[in-house]
Design an enzyme around this catalytic site. Structure first.
Site, PDB file in Angstrom:
ATOM      1  N   CYS A 151      -7.286  10.634  -2.503  1.00 33.40           N
ATOM      2  CA  CYS A 151      -7.914   9.312  -2.632  1.00 33.40           C
ATOM      3  C   CYS A 151      -9.187   9.282  -1.792  1.00 33.40           C
ATOM      4  O   CYS A 151      -9.343   8.492  -0.855  1.00 33.40           O
ATOM      5  CB  CYS A 151      -6.937   8.225  -2.192  1.00 33.40           C
ATOM      6  SG  CYS A 151      -7.406   6.553  -2.692  1.00 33.40           S
ATOM      7  N   CYS A 197      -2.599  11.827  -7.931  1.00 37.95           N
ATOM      8  CA  CYS A 197      -2.082  10.873  -6.948  1.00 37.95           C
ATOM      9  C   CYS A 197      -0.607  10.590  -7.171  1.00 37.95           C
ATOM     10  O   CYS A 197      -0.199  10.212  -8.279  1.00 37.95           O
ATOM     11  CB  CYS A 197      -2.882   9.567  -7.016  1.00 37.95           C
ATOM     12  SG  CYS A 197      -2.294   8.324  -5.851  1.00 37.95           S
ATOM     13  N   GLU A 200      -5.439  13.822  17.720  1.00 39.53           N
ATOM     14  CA  GLU A 200      -5.852  12.529  17.194  1.00 39.53           C
ATOM     15  C   GLU A 200      -7.180  12.080  17.793  1.00 39.53           C
ATOM     16  O   GLU A 200      -8.013  11.487  17.106  1.00 39.53           O
ATOM     17  CB  GLU A 200      -4.770  11.465  17.454  1.00 39.53           C
ATOM     18  CG  GLU A 200      -3.533  11.609  16.581  1.00 39.53           C
ATOM     19  CD  GLU A 200      -3.843  11.511  15.100  1.00 39.53           C
ATOM     20  OE1 GLU A 200      -4.835  10.848  14.731  1.00 39.53           O
ATOM     21  OE2 GLU A 200      -3.101  12.101  14.294  1.00 39.53           O
ATOM     22  N   CYS A 255      -0.705   1.774  -8.209  1.00 33.52           N
ATOM     23  CA  CYS A 255      -2.067   1.530  -7.739  1.00 33.52           C
ATOM     24  C   CYS A 255      -2.733   0.417  -8.541  1.00 33.52           C
ATOM     25  O   CYS A 255      -2.993   0.562  -9.741  1.00 33.52           O
ATOM     26  CB  CYS A 255      -2.873   2.820  -7.841  1.00 33.52           C
ATOM     27  SG  CYS A 255      -4.571   2.638  -7.268  1.00 33.52           S
TER      28      CYS A 255
END
Length: 518
Positions: free
Chosen positions: A258, A268, A116, A274
């Site tokens: 996206c 998607c 990360e 959405c």
């Protein structure tokens, strides 16, 4: 004590210097917000800003703003549908990334932590190679990854886990952020959810973009109001049964489908939920004047300049952008321009071959702690420039022949906030006794050692200019074909240490690590 954490701390301690010195002992948006939060913590007892701390902001800040339910998830059925669709897509489409293979196994917290921190700087495709070769030479590899202070904070955090926390990583987002240096809200949430199963949402650049489009949020996502709303949405949506997978799925969706400029809406999994897609359909219907026959297409009831989550009045809907209208990014200041002069000083080596002089940068500021060729700030005239640069060189290497100082060209390198132009000089010492003693903070390295030292990408560019201007070489070519140690068929010691680090059930004690490093 967790073996991975212990090894991480020891490896950092061993390998954070250039190779020649080892033997003697030497996600973007979210990360920027984390740095601001840590700085604010050290200077104030006030609560952190919206994206920078796990502590909740006063709800009054949000409630004072006019926000329509249009931008929120209004019932559990909608939330459940979003979770189910996203996780089903992730199970089928997720990328096979090396750090994901360790989740659920011993030491997963450390692995997620490292990955990360790396992912805060750049894209997954770039990080994979760095992660796979991670710790071959820690600073040398990190030098190309950028944001070097994160590497140092990772080391500080690992040391704290070993020395103060008994080798046990904190397991909740709150304690991770509270106890580990350099771990802010996003990193803490990612580690806690992915490695330890805590149901806590995360917001990085990819997740922010997904949420802004799914709920038609057009305002600046870095603003306090919008950022707080995004964290609230993330917490509302995170699947309590699979929080780590859900957070990775949201990031994966933003990274692969996206995307910022060319989203693949047809692929998607949550397109039916959405609002950005619905807005596109509504605008198409308006253009064809057939809106009256389609009452299911919604819009924000407050979309009159009052809703602080809608597109700003100054930037109305752009038909050509489609869903890319969401979110609109705040304009970035161009990087400030600076100039510097730097010199590659070369001398014959005591055992043959050439040596070049590197000096270490200060422990704070740009490229803190890395090694570079002696450099000075830009002077208005070439005469003054040569004088200042020669004085800097003599400070490290003693008396030098000024007449051999040659200007070779320039290198332009853009950091996140600085565009730095280096005027590149070269000075080759021939026919004189090699300098063997240098002050602290300076080292003579061979060309091979240079390629494994903790130098920035900018310095590698400078060295290529120098090599290209030497007799018998073509511009831009290598003066001598020197491969880095780990480009050879047989793994180098650093790579072997790395392999042991990530290979389960193989213990590597401190004596072996020191032996490998030497």
């Amino acid at each position: 004590m967790t073996p991975l954490v212990s090894r991480l701390s020891r490896l950092w301690a061993i390998m954070r210097k250039p190779r020649a010195a080892v033997g003697s002992g030497h996600r973007r948006q979210a990360a920027s917000q984390e740095r601001r939060q840590k700085h604010a913590k050290s200077n104030s007892q006030a609560k952190p800003s919206a994206c920078d701390g796990l502590a909740r902001q006063p709800e009054e800040v949000v409630l004072q703003a006019s926000v329509s339910p249009y931008h929120l998830f209004r019932d559990i059925a909608e939330v459940t549908a979003f979770r189910r669709s996203l996780l089903s897509w992730y199970d089928q489409e997720k990328r096979d990334l090396p750090w994901r293979r360790r989740v659920g196994r011993r030491g997963a917290g450390t692995v997620v932590w490292v990955s990360e921190v790396m992912l805060q700087q750049t894209q997954v495709a770039t990080v994979i190679n760095y992660y796979t070769g991670w710790m071959q030479e820690v600073n040398q590899l990190w030098a190309g990854l950028g944001y070097y202070s994160r590497g140092r904070r990772l080391q500080e955090g690992a040391r704290k886990v070993v020395e103060e926390l008994g080798g046990h990583m904190p397991r909740t987002a709150e304690t991770l952020q509270q106890l580990l240096p350099g771990v802010g809200r996003y990193t803490a949430g990612a580690i806690a959810s992915i490695a330890f199963g805590q149901a806590t949402g995360v917001v990085d650049g990819n997740v922010a973009r997904v949420l802004c489009r799914v709920r038609a949020i057009g305002a600046d996502p870095s603003s306090t109001l919008v950022s707080q709303r995004l964290w609230g949405l993330a917490q509302q949506l995170v699947d309590p049964a699979r929080p780590g997978d859900f957070n990775q799925a949201a990031m994966e969706l933003g990274a692969t489908v996206c995307t910022p400029q060319r989203p693949l809406c047809s692929q998607c999994p949550v397109q039916s939920l959405c609002r950005a897609r619905q807005r596109v359909e509504r605008e198409q219907l308006l253009a064809s004047r057939s809106l009256s026959g389609n009452p299911d297409v919604e819009e924000c009831a407050l979309n009159t300049g009052q809703c602080q989550l809608c597109l700003p009045a100054s930037e109305p809907w752009d038909q050509t952008l489609g869903v890319v209208n969401f979110p609109r990014k705040a304009s970035r200041k161009p990087p400030r321009e600076e100039s510097s002069a730097t010199c590659v000083l070369e001398q014959p080596g005591a055992l043959g071959g050439a040596q070049i002089l590197l000096v270490q940068r200060p422990n704070s500021g740009l490229l803190a702690g890395l090694w570079e060729f002696p450099s000075v700030t830009w002077e208005p005239s070439e005469q003054l420039q040569r004088k200042a640069l020669l004085q800097e060189l003599q400070r490290w290497a003693g008396p030098l022949p000024a007449t051999r100082l040659r200007h070779l060209g320039e290198v332009v390198h853009t950091f996140s906030h600085i565009k730095l132009t280096y005027q590149v000089y070269g000075l080759a010492l021939e026919g004189q006794t090699p300098v063997t003693t240098v002050p602290a903070g300076a080292r003579w390295l061979t060309q091979e050692e240079f390629h494994t030292a903790a130098v920035s990408t900018a310095m590698k560019k400078v060295f290529r200019v120098y090599q290209g201007q030497q007799p018998g070489t073509c511009k831009g070519s290598k003066r001598s074909q020197v491969s880095s140690p780990c480009s050879r068929k047989k793994p180098c010691m650093g790579q072997q240490v790395l392999d042991n680090f990530f290979r389960p059930h193989i213990s590597t004690d401190a004596s072996n690590l020191n032996s490998a490093a030497q």
